[in-house]
Design an enzyme around this catalytic site. Structure first.
Site, PDB file in Angstrom:
ATOM      1  NE  ARG A 241      38.301  38.585  38.496  1.00 31.85           N
ATOM      2  CZ  ARG A 241      37.768  38.164  39.643  1.00 31.85           C
ATOM      3  NH1 ARG A 241      36.962  37.106  39.645  1.00 31.85           N
ATOM      4  NH2 ARG A 241      38.022  38.791  40.776  1.00 31.85           N
ATOM      5  CG  HIS A 245      42.281  36.372  41.596  1.00 30.64           C
ATOM      6  ND1 HIS A 245      42.647  37.491  40.886  1.00 30.64           N
ATOM      7  CD2 HIS A 245      43.427  35.838  42.117  1.00 30.64           C
ATOM      8  CE1 HIS A 245      43.971  37.644  40.967  1.00 30.64           C
ATOM      9  NE2 HIS A 245      44.452  36.664  41.704  1.00 30.64           N
ATOM     10  CE1 TYR A 255      34.577  38.362  43.236  1.00 32.63           C
ATOM     11  CE2 TYR A 255      35.245  36.469  44.554  1.00 32.63           C
ATOM     12  CZ  TYR A 255      35.181  37.112  43.338  1.00 32.63           C
ATOM     13  OH  TYR A 255      35.687  36.512  42.214  1.00 32.63           O
TER      14      TYR A 255
END
Length: 328
Positions: A241, A245, A255
């Site tokens: 993606r 998120h 991250y």
């Protein structure tokens, strides 16, 4: 399996991939401008595995998604107006404006619903498959879930039950490498989610989720197996993606790097890979591709206009659709 795909089939696959991409690009802007309440989870970068899987289904087959919920009904063929109106909490939305971004459902295309509860769609899909088997109809049930959901108890319970009862289900793990910000290797010792299929006595298949045709072939084979009464399959689509998120979080969770994201965007984008394939192997011309994308942009613009012109549900409707009507 590729030989079964006509030019119209291929064009429709690209159309749905483009619909997801442009629908969600616009949804991010609407969300940023305060027109979409709540959080917004998007699937740009994952269009290949979504559309490839849905293309292997019939219209009346069941499909269950997750919180990253716009791509799945679009991939299954849902109209854009009702989906966009639902995002904007309007009465004309597919759930009457009361479900929102993470809770889309469109029974007209077999989309049984999306949910914000991670892993909760797996037993729902197993239940739909059980219902089809008990009724003696040859519908199959496709369930999308993420790599994070594979660590939930519902993963084991739902797939184990489907395996024991030989239910006509396809469980498709969208492994995009991260559960929110946690990389897969920090959540499990298993390198591949599909390897777990051996424990349930069912096929486990790993497929390149950026290759829409590879996903189509894998799912089509699993669908054929399910319709023949041979039980469920577990398919793991390795995908990615582009957006965090949830969109517009306003902070960097640190991250992953921009270089990593750009590597996937520039070299592994599913829409670009499929477009190149259509222009090469399948003989499409660039004007056809451009015209198709312009049509999709117009569809998305129409859906936004429709949603903005639609009324909000009346407060008195808060209790409708909560309980089933009493039997006479």
């Amino acid at each position: 399996m590729k030989g079964k795909l006509t030019k119209d089939n291929l064009e429709e696959m690209l159309r749905r991939m483009l619909r997801i991409r442009h629908f969600e690009n616009e949804a991010i802007t609407l969300h940023k401008n305060g027109l979409v309440p709540g959080s917004l989870h998007t699937s740009q970068g994952q269009e290949g595995e979504i559309v490839g899987a849905c293309a292997a289904l019939r219209l009346d087959d069941y499909m269950v998604g997750n919180h990253r919920s716009h791509g799945h009904p679009i991939g299954k063929g849902a109209k854009l107006r009702g989906l966009m109106a639902e995002l904007l909490a309007r009465k004309t939305g597919v759930c009457g404006g009361k479900g929102g971004s993470m809770h889309l459902a469109d029974f007209s295309v077999g989309s049984l619903g999306e949910t914000s509860i991670v892993g909760s769609g797996i037993p729902v899909a197993a239940g739909a498959a059980l219902g089809a088997k008990m009724q003696g109809i040859d519908r199959v049930s496709l369930c999308f879930f993420g790599d994070g959901a594979a660590q939930e108890g519902t993963f084991h319970e739902g797939i184990n039950m489907a395996a024991v009862w030989d239910l006509p289900a396809i469980f498709l793990c969208e492994n995009n490498g991260y559960a929110v910000s946690t990389p897969l290797h920090k959540a499990t010792r298993s390198e591949n989610i599909a390897d777990r299929a051996a424990g349930y006595g069912i096929p486990g298949i790993i497929v390149d989720g950026q290759d829409v045709l590879a996903v189509y072939e894998a799912v089509a084979e699993a669908v054929e197996r399910a319709r023949a009464g041979k039980g469920p399959s577990l398919i793991e689509a390795k995908t990615y993606r582009y957006i965090d998120h949830a969109a517009n979080l306003g902070r960097d969770l640190g991250y992953r790097t921009e270089a990593e994201i750009e590597e996937w965007r520039s070299k592994r984008d599913p829409i670009q890979l499929f477009t190149d394939c259509l222009l090469g192997e399948f003989g499409f011309n660039r004007d056809e591709i451009i015209a198709l994308e312009e049509t999709v942009k117009a569809e998305v613009a129409d859906a936004i206009a429709f949603a903005k012109d639609s009324p909000f549900p009346d407060p008195s409707e808060a209790w409708t659709d909560v309980y089933a009507p009493a039997a006479n």
